[in-house]
Every structure is written in C-alpha cells, then in structure tokens.
Design a protein around this motif. Structure first.
Motif, short mmCIF file in Angstrom:
data_model
loop_
_atom_site.label_atom_id
_atom_site.label_comp_id
_atom_site.label_asym_id
_atom_site.label_seq_id
_atom_site.Cartn_x
_atom_site.Cartn_y
_atom_site.Cartn_z
N LEU A 151 0.78 -1.15 -0.03
CA LEU A 151 0.08 0.04 -0.02
C LEU A 151 0.82 1.19 -0.14
O LEU A 151 0.75 2.18 -0.84
N PRO A 152 1.94 1.40 0.98
CA PRO A 152 2.75 2.55 0.70
C PRO A 152 3.27 2.67 -0.70
O PRO A 152 3.38 3.95 -1.25
N GLN A 153 3.72 1.56 -1.44
CA GLN A 153 4.17 2.10 -2.79
C GLN A 153 3.16 2.37 -3.62
O GLN A 153 3.37 2.97 -4.48
N LEU A 154 1.93 1.81 -3.51
CA LEU A 154 0.83 2.42 -4.07
C LEU A 154 0.61 3.99 -4.02
O LEU A 154 0.27 4.83 -4.93
N ILE A 155 0.44 4.25 -2.99
CA ILE A 155 0.43 5.77 -2.50
C ILE A 155 1.54 6.55 -3.03
O ILE A 155 1.56 7.79 -3.77
N ASN A 156 2.85 6.02 -3.03
CA ASN A 156 3.76 6.71 -3.72
C ASN A 156 3.59 6.75 -5.04
O ASN A 156 3.83 7.90 -5.81
N ALA A 157 3.09 5.90 -5.95
CA ALA A 157 3.04 5.78 -7.25
C ALA A 157 1.94 7.11 -7.63
O ALA A 157 1.93 7.38 -8.72
N LEU A 158 0.86 7.19 -6.88
CA LEU A 158 -0.17 8.00 -7.19
C LEU A 158 0.19 9.46 -6.73
O LEU A 158 -0.13 10.41 -7.48
N TYR A 159 0.83 9.61 -5.76
CA TYR A 159 1.10 11.10 -4.97
C TYR A 159 2.49 11.40 -4.85
O TYR A 159 2.77 12.70 -4.48
N ASN A 160 3.40 10.84 -5.67
CA ASN A 160 4.67 11.03 -5.37
C ASN A 160 5.18 11.16 -3.86
O ASN A 160 6.14 12.17 -3.80
N GLU A 161 4.52 10.63 -3.14
CA GLU A 161 5.00 10.50 -1.55
C GLU A 161 6.45 9.78 -1.84
O GLU A 161 6.81 9.09 -2.63
N ASP A 162 7.29 9.76 -0.76
CA ASP A 162 8.29 8.89 -0.40
C ASP A 162 8.26 8.24 0.91
O ASP A 162 9.00 8.10 1.80
#
Length: 170
Positions: free
Chosen positions: A156-167
C-alpha cells in the motif's frame, strides 16, 4: 466515536460530492497519520466528503466512515485568521468507522485503476500534455503509465507513492 484502529498510511475511496459531483464516481485520497485523518477543511464538512469513505489501511484491513462529528476549528491563531479569510478553516473531527471486508492488494489496485479511468481530470498533468517542459505527451498515455505504476506496487505505501509522489518506506 472511536480512536482509530487504522494502520497508517491509509488509502481512501470517497464518494464524489460537492457542486460538481458526478454520481457513481469516487475520488481517491490518503492519510499519512492520525493527525491528517482527524482533521478536515470546512469544505469537507459542508459537503460531507468523509461520510461513506472506504479506507484501506497498510495492515490489509478496510473500514468505512459511518459518522463524522465536528469538534471545532483547530490550528494557531494566525492560520485560523488566514483560513477564515479564505473561507477554508481546518476542523478537528471525530469519526466513527466500522470494519468492512478486506480487499486483496490486487483488488485494491484494480479499484484504484478504475477510479483513475473514471476521473481523468483528477490525474491530468496539463503542463506535460502541453509540452511546457519537453515534448507534448498524450493524456491517455500518461494515465496508462500511472495505472501501470499502480499495478506494479507491491504494498500500500508503494501504491500511495505511485499516485502521489510521496516517499513512503515500504
């Protein structure tokens, strides 16, 4: 109301609400921590954007927000003054959530991809499409790349990173 049992970060699927809402569409959002989850803008309260929101946490559980209670305006004095002038105050809220059947990561990714396809305006990068920082790109190609990055995510964190350019780690 309850203290949240959520394992952050959390991905959220929200019903499309507001003046320009389109029935059947859902918006994506995310919360990195308890602080972000327990506050919202006056706009969110006015349109009820949290009510009915489906939450998927990083422990693989799903929850639905069934009730939201406004606990009042929060933040420092000058930020409250500025936000009042902008008509966008930040409120502390309490939310009642109920557990829902879990979604597998594969199902979660497909639901995210469906939301991207149903809401292309939310994901459009007009500068890239217009070629302001390089050659112009096709909008459908960009959306396809975003969906591919979502499907590639293993957590899930990787999914959020893909969507929102979070780290986010993990």
């Amino acid at each position: 109301m309850t203290s949240t049992p959520l394992a952050f970060p959390v991905l959220a699927f929200a019903p499309d609400v507001g003046r320009h809402a389109m029935p059947g569409r859902e918006r994506l959002d995310y919360f990195l921590d308890e602080e972000g989850f327990s506050t919202c803008t006056s706009w969110d309260l006015e349109y009820g954007s949290r009510q009915g929101m489906l939450l998927a946490d990083c422990a693989g559980r799903c929850w639905r927000i069934v009730r939201v209670e406004d606990l009042g305006v929060t933040r420092g004095f000058w930020e409250r003054v500025l936000r009042f002038l902008l008509q966008q105050s930040v409120h502390r809220i309490s939310q009642e959530i109920v557990e829902e059947p879990a979604l597998s990561l594969v199902d979660l990714k497909e639901r995210v991809c469906a939301s991207i396809a149903a809401n292309p305006d939310d994901w459009r990068d007009d500068e890239v499409i217009a070629g302001e920082a390089g050659p112009p790109r096709d909008e459908q190609e960009l959306l396809g790349e975003l969906q591919a990055a979502v499907r590639k995510a293993e957590t899930l964190p990787q999914l959020i990173n893909a969507l929102y350019n979070e780290d986010l780690p993990g």
